[in-house]
Enzyme design. Sequence first.
Site, PDB file in Angstrom:
ATOM      1  N   ASN A  63      -0.067  10.523   5.949  1.00 24.65           N
ATOM      2  CA  ASN A  63      -1.280  10.115   6.651  1.00 24.65           C
ATOM      3  C   ASN A  63      -2.339  11.193   6.784  1.00 24.65           C
ATOM      4  OD1 ASN A  63      -1.028   7.294   7.430  1.00 24.65           O
ATOM      5  ND2 ASN A  63       0.904   8.016   8.291  1.00 24.65           N
ATOM      6  N   LYS A  71       3.966  -7.087   3.868  1.00 24.90           N
ATOM      7  CA  LYS A  71       3.713  -5.685   3.552  1.00 24.90           C
ATOM      8  C   LYS A  71       3.438  -4.982   4.872  1.00 24.90           C
ATOM      9  CE  LYS A  71       0.427  -3.401   3.326  1.00 24.90           C
ATOM     10  NZ  LYS A  71      -0.366  -2.477   4.235  1.00 24.90           N
ATOM     11  N   THR A  85       0.815  -9.266  12.860  1.00 23.39           N
ATOM     12  CA  THR A  85       1.087  -7.963  12.260  1.00 23.39           C
ATOM     13  C   THR A  85       0.773  -7.898  10.781  1.00 23.39           C
ATOM     14  OG1 THR A  85       2.738  -6.309  11.838  1.00 23.39           O
ATOM     15  CG2 THR A  85       3.446  -8.557  11.659  1.00 23.39           C
ATOM     16  N   THR A 135       0.873  -1.193   0.000  1.00 18.70           N
ATOM     17  CA  THR A 135       0.000   0.000   0.000  1.00 18.70           C
ATOM     18  C   THR A 135       0.902   1.233   0.000  1.00 18.70           C
ATOM     19  OG1 THR A 135      -0.229  -0.132   2.407  1.00 18.70           O
ATOM     20  CG2 THR A 135      -1.989  -1.117   1.095  1.00 18.70           C
ATOM     21  N   GLU A 155       6.379   4.430   7.335  1.00 21.22           N
ATOM     22  CA  GLU A 155       5.904   5.611   6.610  1.00 21.22           C
ATOM     23  C   GLU A 155       6.742   6.836   6.963  1.00 21.22           C
ATOM     24  OE1 GLU A 155       1.269   4.398   5.789  1.00 21.22           O
ATOM     25  OE2 GLU A 155       1.753   5.542   7.575  1.00 21.22           O
ATOM     26  N   THR A 208      -8.564  10.261   1.501  1.00 23.32           N
ATOM     27  CA  THR A 208      -9.302  11.178   0.612  1.00 23.32           C
ATOM     28  C   THR A 208      -8.590  11.363  -0.719  1.00 23.32           C
ATOM     29  OG1 THR A 208      -8.214  12.981   1.771  1.00 23.32           O
ATOM     30  CG2 THR A 208     -10.448  12.431   2.431  1.00 23.32           C
TER      31      THR A 208
END
Lengths: 410, 410
Positions: free
Chosen positions: A405, A186, A197, A160, A283, A410
């Site tokens: 994030n 992932k 996890t 992702t 991230e 959106t």
Amino acid sequence: MAVTSSPMRQTEEPKGVTAAKGFLAGVAAADVRGDGASRHDLALIVSERPATAAGVFTTNLVKAAPVVISQLHVKRGLARAIVANSGNANACTGARGLGDALRMAQATADAVDCPPGEVLVASTGVIGRVMPVERILLGIGRAAADLGRDGDQAARAIMTTDTYPKQAAVAVALGGVEHMVGGIAKGSGMIHPEMATMLAFVTTDARLEAGTAQTLLRESVRRSFNRISVDGDMSTNDCCFLLANGAADGPEIRSGTADFQQFREALDTVLWSLAEQIVGDGEGATRTFSVRVSGAADQVQAVRAARTVTSSPLVKTAIHGGDPNWGRILAAVGRSGVELALDRCRLAIEGEELFAQGQVVEGAVERVAPRLLQPRVAIDINLGVGEAEAIALGCDLSSDYVRINADYST
Amino acid sequence: MAVTSSPMRQTEEPKGVTAAKGFLAGVAAADVRGDGASRHDLALIVSERPATAAGVFTTNLVKAAPVVISQLHVKRGLARAIVANSGNANACTGARGLGDALRMAQATADAVDCPPGEVLVASTGVIGRVMPVERILLGIGRAAADLGRDGDQAARAIMTTDTYPKQAAVAVALGGVEHMVGGIAKGSGMIHPEMATMLAFVTTDARLEAGTAQTLLRESVRRSFNRISVDGDMSTNDCCFLLANGAADGPEIRSGTADFQQFREALDTVLWSLAEQIVGDGEGATRTFSVRVSGAADQVQAVRAARTVTSSPLVKTAIHGGDPNWGRILAAVGRSGVELALDRCRLAIEGEELFAQGQVVEGAVERVAPRLLQPRVAIDINLGVGEAEAIALGCDLSSDYVRINADYST
């Protein structure tokens, strides 16, 4: 035991989920996100023969539909296939979501000719959206037609916000026969596993009884994925599957034997490598850090202290800034709820002792500062009360984490 | 009961820590940071007569020297003065730190003519640095010479990364006599109090016995500061003091009376206002949000669920992005460890129900999205299992939080 993992080490051998004999993978672009993009977002992993199956799942009380279905299916201890999609988590989708996960299992079963109960289903992506199930069913058909010995695309299809695919494989001799253990994973955000996890699929051509496989997987997950944190948030979709198909034609791996120890080490190596890769791809992460806590009263406390430090936003931002702000590390340990003796406590970064005998070591901050700019930083803390120790992995907190994030759904 | 708090409402009346009769404040520029800047970084708060004293302190096992000293002093139940500095936390500074905190108490005692045991000491700033105690002692003398009825400068002198001073005051009639309860606070990062928080100093001219004052303060802190989170990190220096000097010449406030109830409400109002101001000034915050959890099995679970949501990095970044990503809110509740019934669970943002009967409410995400751009966002969650409820306050996570904390000490 040779470790081959991507992107840490390239090899010519098969990697990841098709490293073990008798496993095939296929992918498809099912347009799960509905943006018309042609990226692969659906993966099938198939064992040519029925395989022993084990699974470890999120302990989040809000469980995605595929988690609920796979928990039921894995209880049989037997599976032929894993079907996984990215782009939609199929979580908080009610009865419709459960129906969609079952339809994914049925379509996969039809394509590989097995009962639907022998299919494990996994999804990852945005929570709360209805699955575009018709497109996914078409994708399953295409992925089945794509089945082959190349597992790289499967590692990519489940991504992702990940920036690179995560694969690892290990060869191990058991009873004189070479076996392979390989896996893909992932995960990049919502990473703070407590029992399982993210998504991680591990395959092996070893022969394992279902109870043994389940115990091995649970223990190995506890020592690997359950020691990492990106942001302290636990996913609704975490799951880790192990398929063992015996295709290496080796002896059955029984608990308590030397082969069992060897196999456990191989499994640990694969899961630890995948866990490291996930943290490295946290991230917005620019740097990872390990926290080794020793001198703890017991193992539970050692793990808790280490994970509290890896989860602290103030430690993570200090690591991001290359700032030897060791006071924040001690403050995090202090609030973790573990026993400690501050006057016997020791704290070192990159081997340089910064805090001992209740106070800062003169000049140490200046000496260690340049080493904080490295891609990996090692922190060692001795709590000064016992003998137990544990290690946990974390990554820094950057502005990019916020950017990624602040507008993911959106 | 009139609430007067800054910056939320300006009044002509005395505010904050000198709102109550018989209290004086003074400040000085002691150059605690050692950068030669002339900003006020030292505050004295003095009661003209001995005051009943109560205190609530951090539960972090790593406690700063001033916390250790003030915990001892507050046990007397009597105090004349508070001395506080910003710029250095005097934490993890060993025996030398304890000596420095005691010297601050002694110098203050000399300046205001009271025993050193009647001085409460508080520090805030970087952890692990030796205090520039000579400059601080000189500053105490200057602050004592500056004592007066203006408390605004004291609210400013205790600021670190705060962008505005935090003050609140309330007038309350007790036994026919007007009393004042006023306070100041600082706090912007390392905010996730568990028994006390940050620095907060509250004064009142009411007459209170020490045990009553302690109970009132502890309970009020539990309902205010212990419900806020900026970043999930608990400070080593948290402390909240209450001084009650009886200068209003009213009756003693005894537990179980109507006056006690009135006083408790006044104290709650001041502490809640200060707590709201702290969250609003959370490091890098652009927006605050409240999380009201109802339908919980008990109060402890309601608080835990609400605080888990206010601490979730993924919820905080979604709030920052104005993103109605309600799935992250449910995922946070799901991992908080509280009992919930997903099929009876309800989730609303700004009064708009988004999740009910196990799934998303059609069209609700689009309806609520524009309201997420407001400076304050209200989230309501019903866990569907009981009757208990609680509210917690949080703020968004922005790139500025990372920037502020990536290089705070260096």
